[in-house]
Scaffold this motif. Structure first.
Motif, PDB file in Angstrom:
ATOM      1  N   VAL A 186       5.662 -17.037 -52.862  1.00 59.04           N
ATOM      2  CA  VAL A 186       6.675 -18.237 -52.665  1.00 59.04           C
ATOM      3  C   VAL A 186       5.594 -19.452 -52.223  1.00 59.04           C
ATOM      4  O   VAL A 186       4.656 -19.061 -51.366  1.00 59.04           O
ATOM      5  N   ASN A 187       5.787 -20.350 -52.998  1.00 57.41           N
ATOM      6  CA  ASN A 187       5.092 -21.526 -52.432  1.00 57.41           C
ATOM      7  C   ASN A 187       5.564 -23.019 -52.481  1.00 57.41           C
ATOM      8  O   ASN A 187       6.683 -23.200 -53.406  1.00 57.41           O
ATOM      9  N   GLY A 188       5.232 -23.735 -51.846  1.00 60.72           N
ATOM     10  CA  GLY A 188       5.774 -25.045 -51.819  1.00 60.72           C
ATOM     11  C   GLY A 188       4.857 -25.908 -52.538  1.00 60.72           C
ATOM     12  O   GLY A 188       3.827 -25.376 -53.453  1.00 60.72           O
ATOM     13  N   VAL A 189       4.964 -27.165 -52.942  1.00 61.93           N
ATOM     14  CA  VAL A 189       4.316 -28.078 -53.873  1.00 61.93           C
ATOM     15  C   VAL A 189       3.639 -29.068 -53.115  1.00 61.93           C
ATOM     16  O   VAL A 189       2.947 -29.841 -53.687  1.00 61.93           O
ATOM     17  N   SER A 190       3.301 -28.903 -51.934  1.00 60.82           N
ATOM     18  CA  SER A 190       2.390 -29.528 -51.096  1.00 60.82           C
ATOM     19  C   SER A 190       2.050 -29.093 -49.818  1.00 60.82           C
ATOM     20  O   SER A 190       2.776 -28.063 -49.248  1.00 60.82           O
ATOM     21  N   LYS A 204      12.100 -20.370 -42.280  1.00 61.25           N
ATOM     22  CA  LYS A 204      11.345 -19.610 -41.010  1.00 61.25           C
ATOM     23  C   LYS A 204      11.607 -17.999 -40.901  1.00 61.25           C
ATOM     24  O   LYS A 204      10.657 -17.432 -40.428  1.00 61.25           O
ATOM     25  N   ASP A 205      12.885 -17.603 -40.875  1.00 63.22           N
ATOM     26  CA  ASP A 205      13.317 -16.305 -40.898  1.00 63.22           C
ATOM     27  C   ASP A 205      12.616 -15.366 -41.935  1.00 63.22           C
ATOM     28  O   ASP A 205      12.106 -14.614 -41.489  1.00 63.22           O
ATOM     29  N   PHE A 206      12.437 -15.786 -42.960  1.00 62.31           N
ATOM     30  CA  PHE A 206      11.698 -15.239 -44.195  1.00 62.31           C
ATOM     31  C   PHE A 206      10.439 -15.102 -43.966  1.00 62.31           C
ATOM     32  O   PHE A 206       9.592 -14.124 -44.173  1.00 62.31           O
ATOM     33  N   TYR A 207       9.662 -16.272 -43.455  1.00 64.56           N
ATOM     34  CA  TYR A 207       8.038 -16.379 -43.202  1.00 64.56           C
ATOM     35  C   TYR A 207       7.857 -15.516 -41.834  1.00 64.56           C
ATOM     36  O   TYR A 207       6.821 -14.741 -42.065  1.00 64.56           O
TER      37      TYR A 207
END
Length: 667
Positions: free
Chosen positions: A630-634, A647-650
């Motif tokens: 899973v990735n964000g774009v920055s 947060k829970d998944f991280y």
């Protein structure tokens, strides 16, 4: 030598030229095979046969008026940091660009260079290293590099072509009887003839470009070559560029089909590709040649480029990231496909009157799209509504979805060229068409009105980018769009996989699906449906495969921006997929209880099903649960995902969260 090991050159046996045009495929480094790992930065060379000329004598052996070329490697003069190539040739403008272009596409690095002049000739010395900064010691590799340089220098009629000159086209060789998919015997003569007829690339010199443009004016645009305007000139110009993209695309796909690498499939609801003409000629390395050819015909390249409208396939950052990803994958030689929807109307066209913005429909396809190719033979049925029934198969119960509506998805392919490489990948867009069977039934019973309505309902699916979803009908249409493009894409991906593989054990080794935001997340349920219901794999095996092939890019920055689909709507439109999502969620929650205990607040937050005033499916949660990455774009956005939004998944899967960006992150 991993970069160079991927290079293949077309070598023609000179002793057989008089009697046969048979060609052979030799690896530049025979002991290595092609690698498509993410760390690879090598270019892929494709092409028809390039007939090599014999190396001539050196300048010192010929009269000064004669032109000659030698390519040598001098071990005694080798620099500790590289291998020395000494090139002697008659001086001419642009030749240095041809030489450095050959080094570039071979993945070599020029550490330093010197030039000396001997009358009309020059001597250029290049100290060169491989992609790892090491010397090139293998004799076969040195011979083939020298041959590539020799061919480039001696064939440099259009020297400004640089890395796109005929000598760098090189690896796709179609041996008659095998390369064309034909068996030997009765078809060998036909294969041989086709091989000879198509044994060459379109030329990029000024005269050839002018002939191609005028040919398209007369035969494609159907205008007189003595009377056509700027828009018609643009159409002819675009088709001539597309011809060059098509030959690269065909060779790219044939090369990938032979090598059978792991392919990446990029699924996105939007693509903001911009204008294709300028991007294509720059990536092909022939913008200057086209500008010169057009000026001699009385046209300006910049004026014709302005005739092209923007492809209304997306809006905003999500769509632009998709376009950047496609360009990057082509440039980095990834064996990739892009999938999306072929919207007939864009979001809107902005008009400013008296200082105020006015929105008008963006009918971007009204005058056609010269870049796309309709693949009428590539169609897939997409199902909606209906019921799910249980049947017995070999003593086991299986679910069968009986649809209430079927729509055909027709493929439209758009070539995406890489920069400085022969690689040209495909963006495949789907358009909705009515099912012929239902049309004929309506016409045969005299229900002409219903036949027209069915056609309109099918075409509406791919008509408008982001229909207004404030009403139930709007929400249903948007969900139809999402599943329509997902279903067609998955069918296409699985069809391509099954052409070369007999079972799904290798599926994760050959297929990677990238979900660009939550819009394509239904692909997870669709893959499970196909594997369990159609291919009859067990649930656990199918889920294990799904978790290995999906990765997910999230664009939302606040919880309110996360996509949710009402359970009632999903159950009505896609009844089998709702069952599958419920099963995924049940197994996930049961496993979660073992990990975190009976923390019901956290279980509720992480559940794929949201229990509220409107019971809904959290599409982001579905994507995170199934995806391996899973990735964000920055960097900032990725940190926000880990600290707040997910947060829970991280905390549960910290290894899943990464940062990928198409921009610049300051550190």
């Amino acid at each position: 030598m991993s970069t160079l090991s991927s290079r293949l050159f077309t070598i023609t046996d000179q002793s057989k030229l008089a009697s046969s045009s048979s060609t052979f495929l030799f690896p530049l480094f025979p002991s290595h095979s092609r690698s498509f790992s993410r760390s690879s930065r090598s270019s892929i060379l494709y092409g028809r046969t390039h007939v090599a000329k014999p190396i001539r004598a050196s300048a010192s052996q010929l009269p000064s008026a004669a032109s000659s070329v030698t390519v040598e490697n001098s071990e005694s003069e080798s620099d500790p940091s590289g291998t020395l190539f000494v090139i002697r040739a008659r001086n001419r403008i642009g030749l240095l660009q041809v030489i450095t272009g050959v080094f570039k596409v071979l993945g070599l690095h020029v550490e330093k260079a010197t030039v000396e002049f001997e009358g009309d000739f020059f001597v250029k010395r290049f100290f060169v290293t491989d992609s790892h900064g090491a010397q090139i010691a293998d004799p076969d590799s040195l011979d083939r590099i020298k041959k590539a340089l020799t061919d480039a220098i001696e064939d440099g009629g259009t020297v400004s072509m640089g890395p796109t000159s005929p000598t760098t086209r090189g690896v796709m060789v179609r041996r008659p009887g095998s390369g064309l998919g034909m068996s030997l015997g009765s078809d060998s003569a036909k294969a041989e003839r086709m091989f000879r007829l198509m044994d060459g690339f379109l030329k990029n010199d000024s005269i050839s470009l002018q002939q191609d443009i005028l040919r398209h004016v007369e035969y494609t645009v159907a205008r007189s070559r003595f009377n056509f305007d700027d828009f018609e000139a643009y159409q002819a110009l675009a088709h001539s560029v597309r011809d060059r993209l098509i030959e690269r695309s065909h060779d790219t796909q044939l090369y990938f089909k032979r090598k059978d690498p792991k392919r990446v499939y990029f699924l996105s609801f939007e693509y903001l590709m911009g204008r294709s003409l300028s991007n294509s000629v720059i990536n092909l390395g022939i913008r200057d040649q086209y500008a010169d050819a057009l000026s001699q015909l009385g046209f300006e390249f910049e004026v014709l480029a302005e005739q092209e409208g923007d492809a209304a396939l997306g809006n905003g950052g999500l769509a632009r990231l998709s376009a950047c990803q496609m360009d990057s994958m082509a440039t980095l030689d990834y064996p990739a496909w892009g999938y999306g929807l072929r919207y007939e109307y864009g979001l809107f066209r902005q008009v400013i009157l008296d200082g105020f913005q006015h929105e008008q429909p963006d009918f971007w396809l009204n005058f056609g799209n010269p870049w796309e190719t309709e693949r009428v033979h590539v169609t897939y049925p997409v199902k909606f509504y209906g019921v799910v029934e249980e049947e017995n198969l070999n003593g086991e119960k299986c679910n069968v979805w009986i649809p209430g509506e079927v729509v055909e998805a027709v493929a439209y392919d758009n070539p995406i060229p890489g920069y400085g490489t022969r690689n040209t990948i495909t963006l495949r867009l789907w358009a909705g068409k009515p099912s012929d069977q239902h049309d004929m039934e309506a016409y045969n019973t005299g229900d002409y009105i219903n036949a027209v309505v069915c056609r309109q309902k099918a075409e509406n699916i791919s008509s408008v980018l982001y229909p207004d979803d404030r009403s139930f009908q709007g929400k249903e249409l948007r969900l139809k769009q999402q599943y329509f493009f997902v279903s067609a894409s998955i069918q296409d991906i699985i069809r391509r996989f099954k052409e070369a593989h007999s079972n799904f054990d290798e599926f994760p080794e050959k297929v990677a699906l990238q979900l660009n935001d939550t819009h394509p997340s239904l692909a997870i349920a669709e893959v499970m449906r196909v594997l369990v219901d159609k291919e009859h794999l067990g649930w656990n095996k199918a889920w294990d495969i799904a978790c290995k092939i999906f990765s997910f890019t999230i664009h939302a920055v606040i919880a309110e921006g996360l996509e949710k689909i009402p359970v009632d709507l999903l159950g009505s439109l896609l009844p089998r997929h709702l069952q599958i999502i419920y099963e995924i969620n049940f197994k996930f929650v049961e496993e979660l209880k073992k990990r975190i205990g009976l923390d019901y607040n956290r279980l509720s937050r992480m559940s794929i099903i949201e229990e509220g005033a409107v019971k809904s499916i959290r599409m982001a949660n579905l994507a995170i649960v199934c995806s391996h990455t899973v990735n964000g774009v920055s960097k900032v956005h990725s940190e926000l995902l880990k600290a707040k939004l997910f947060k829970d998944f991280y905390e549960l899967w910290p290894q899943k969260f990464q940062c990928k960006t198409n921009g610049v992150t300051q550190v």
